[in-house]
Design an enzyme around this catalytic site. Structure first.
Site, mmCIF file in Angstrom:
data_model
loop_
_atom_site.group_PDB
_atom_site.id
_atom_site.type_symbol
_atom_site.label_atom_id
_atom_site.label_comp_id
_atom_site.label_asym_id
_atom_site.label_seq_id
_atom_site.Cartn_x
_atom_site.Cartn_y
_atom_site.Cartn_z
ATOM 1 N N GLY A 162 0.775 -1.230 0.000
ATOM 2 C CA GLY A 162 0.000 0.000 0.000
ATOM 3 C C GLY A 162 0.806 1.279 0.000
ATOM 4 N N LEU A 181 -10.258 -7.756 -12.856
ATOM 5 C CA LEU A 181 -11.590 -7.187 -12.641
ATOM 6 C C LEU A 181 -12.572 -7.839 -13.620
ATOM 7 C CD1 LEU A 181 -10.685 -3.397 -12.380
ATOM 8 C CD2 LEU A 181 -11.246 -4.955 -10.481
ATOM 9 N N ASN A 202 -5.268 2.870 -12.919
ATOM 10 C CA ASN A 202 -4.307 1.850 -12.491
ATOM 11 C C ASN A 202 -2.892 2.397 -12.618
ATOM 12 O OD1 ASN A 202 -3.378 -0.818 -11.742
ATOM 13 N ND2 ASN A 202 -2.797 -1.109 -13.887
ATOM 14 N N HIS A 214 1.040 1.149 -13.202
ATOM 15 C CA HIS A 214 1.806 -0.019 -13.652
ATOM 16 C C HIS A 214 3.285 0.346 -13.675
ATOM 17 C CE1 HIS A 214 2.548 -3.839 -15.620
ATOM 18 N NE2 HIS A 214 3.345 -3.197 -16.453
ATOM 19 N N ASP A 238 -3.908 -3.710 -18.715
ATOM 20 C CA ASP A 238 -2.927 -2.615 -18.897
ATOM 21 C C ASP A 238 -3.045 -1.966 -20.279
ATOM 22 O OD1 ASP A 238 -0.517 -4.755 -17.274
ATOM 23 O OD2 ASP A 238 -1.964 -3.366 -16.381
ATOM 24 N N GLU A 247 6.391 6.028 -9.331
ATOM 25 C CA GLU A 247 4.969 5.724 -9.119
ATOM 26 C C GLU A 247 4.378 6.619 -8.048
ATOM 27 O OE1 GLU A 247 3.937 1.541 -8.582
ATOM 28 O OE2 GLU A 247 5.933 1.068 -9.333
#
Ligand code: GRF
Length: 207
Positions: free
Chosen positions: A14, A95, A108, A110, A151, A180
């Site tokens: 997380g 999903l 998202n 990646h 993706d 990120e």
């Protein structure tokens, strides 16, 4: 402008979630995380949410007869909290079609420069292993909207990380993760400031 209600899906540590927690709490992001769901009971991200006073639940996929039924429960939990943005922050489950059709905006993060080193089987350390094996000189991170593929949705933000000759999976992953942690909150902020416009495959960012 009202704060955007955000739902987050996690599977692990997380650290990406933490960047959204920090930036919503300090007012940088005009949003609030209303619910964090993990498919892993031991995900440290649940503790991060708890520490920030954010509602968080572990929902065990094994308690459901199918992936579709598991996703139905995810949809239900996010819908009753009226979330306007779903963020996948290190979420490692597929999903369902129904889930993707239930939420207009799913984001998202990646750990590579999509469309390189992404798709089925490319997650976590595996991505960096393939990057090193291939011998590319640059890699990076990508934030994108989620579509029915893996993706493959419209790209929001990317940034580059140089691959060093003496890099290991661990050293490279660490530097990519730093990118990120900058890109994801930036993308969420842009969304919450209503500065993202999707035109086909392209995402136009207004200044
Ligand atoms: C990270 O390796 C990241 O590249 C990917 O998921 C992994 C877990 O990140 N998005 P986090 O610390 O759980 O956010």
């Amino acid at each position: 402008m009202p704060r955007v209600k955000i739902g987050v899906l996690i599977s692990g540590g997380g650290t990406n979630l933490q960047t959204i927690i920090d930036n919503t709490l300090n007012g940088t992001i005009n949003g609030e995380i209303n619910l964090v769901i993990s498919n892993k009971k031991e995900a440290y991200g649940l503790k991060r949410a708890e520490a920030a006073g954010i509602e968080n639940i572990f929902i065990n996929p094994k308690d459901f007869g199918s992936m579709e039924d598991y996703n139905k429960r995810l949809i239900q939990e996010f819908k009753i909290r009226d979330v306007g943005l779903i963020v996948l922050a290190g979420y490692l489950k597929v999903l369902s079609k129904e889930f993707i059709e239930s939420f207009q905006y799913i984001m998202n993060i990646h750990p590579s420069l999509i469309p390189s080193f992404c798709g089925k089987g490319y997650y976590g350390e595996k991505v960096h292993e393939k990057v090193l094996d291939y011998g590319v000189k640059v890699t990076g991170a990508t934030v994108h909207f989620v579509d029915e593929g893996t993706d493959t949705g419209p790209i929001i933000l990317q940034d580059v990380v140089e691959v060093k000759a003496d890099d290991t999976v661990e050293t490279l992953q660490k530097r990519v993760l730093e990118v990120e942690h900058r890109l994801l909150p930036q993308a969420v902020k842009l969304f919450c400031d209503n500065k993202l416009k999707i035109e086909g495959r392209r995402v136009i960012i207004s200044q």
